[in-house]
Enzyme design. Sequence first.
Site, PDB file in Angstrom:
ATOM      1  N   TYR A   1      -0.519  -0.063  10.610  1.00  0.00           N
ATOM      2  CA  TYR A   1      -0.824  -0.465   9.234  1.00  0.00           C
ATOM      3  C   TYR A   1       0.362  -0.177   8.325  1.00  0.00           C
ATOM      4  O   TYR A   1       0.793  -1.028   7.539  1.00  0.00           O
ATOM      5  CB  TYR A   1      -2.066   0.273   8.735  1.00  0.00           C
ATOM      6  CG  TYR A   1      -2.404  -0.028   7.286  1.00  0.00           C
ATOM      7  CD1 TYR A   1      -2.863  -1.290   6.921  1.00  0.00           C
ATOM      8  CD2 TYR A   1      -2.266   0.944   6.300  1.00  0.00           C
ATOM      9  CE1 TYR A   1      -3.173  -1.577   5.603  1.00  0.00           C
ATOM     10  CE2 TYR A   1      -2.579   0.665   4.986  1.00  0.00           C
ATOM     11  CZ  TYR A   1      -3.029  -0.591   4.636  1.00  0.00           C
ATOM     12  OH  TYR A   1      -3.320  -0.881   3.322  1.00  0.00           O
TER      13      TYR A   1
ATOM     14  N   SER B   1       0.846  -1.202   0.000  1.00  0.00           N
ATOM     15  CA  SER B   1       0.000   0.000   0.000  1.00  0.00           C
ATOM     16  C   SER B   1       0.874   1.241   0.000  1.00  0.00           C
ATOM     17  O   SER B   1       2.011   1.227   0.497  1.00  0.00           O
ATOM     18  CB  SER B   1      -0.880   0.007   1.249  1.00  0.00           C
ATOM     19  OG  SER B   1      -1.502   1.265   1.441  1.00  0.00           O
TER      20      SER B   1
END
Length: 316
Positions: free
Chosen positions: A185, A159
Amino acid sequence: MSDLITTPFGATSTAAEVMAGVDLPGRRAIVTGASSGIGVETARALAAAGARITLAVRDVAAGQRVAEDLIATTGNAQILVAPLDLADQRSVAAFGSAWSEPLHILVNNAGIMATPELRTPRGWELQFATNHLGHFALAVGLHPWLAAAGDARVVVVSSVGHVNANLDFDDLHFRRREYDKWQAYGQSKTANILFAVEAAKRWEGDGIAVNALNPGRILGTNLTRYGGTVGSAPASFDPNSADVSWKNVEQGAATSVLLAGSPLVNGVTGRYFEDCQEAGPHQPGVRRGVAGYALDPEAAARLWRVSTDLIADAGR
């Protein structure tokens, strides 16, 4: 970073467009997290090209519904469903033990994002345990079958969120520092890229190509269920942000299938892609590119050692 890999495709290309004219009969593929979102569209495009697909999912009933849809829409009846909970190392080990044939494509697609502070029974921070350690154990466990294929590809869905956090090797599981869901994350997504860097190096002699990617900002997937309203989220998750373009799931799966099945990237390994192109260096303030620390070979080797030790401890 010179000589970046380019392709005719871009940010708005769909998975079907990328795979048009590509034939994959006889090739076996596993797609994790293939019961929703870009996992479904990744599996659909590979199935339409003739590959035999195993949907590795936590919710087998949901996986079966997807399998029925894929069979109906692609005409490919070779769609299987198998249980896999990446947060549970016993589940990962069981999945790997049940596999017994050459594996040509492994798409590490499943992931969770911005969860509350949650931990596995072993005390591992859940995002790192799921997004990195689960996929690490899966790929390592399947390595003999990837090597047996002779020309396998491992695709690691990371990501742009990786630019928010390098790894804190002294506190990977937020036992000492205050938990921050976006830092957690980002760290897990940096780990995804570092895994690709080290796996590409270790497995090159086995004919296994390993690449990571940013699928883009995709609306309407389960991944955003913990993000809620934009609030404290990074600007990249704000659908009203002027510097962000959003994709649908068909576009979001395009870079995954490029790396999984397209002949345009034959022989390419250890790279990070976005919008169907190899990404350049990340520039501060821009939600694109790859952070230098995510490609650091020393950090990649260290993460591999740490991950190996953690997985070994979990098996005792």
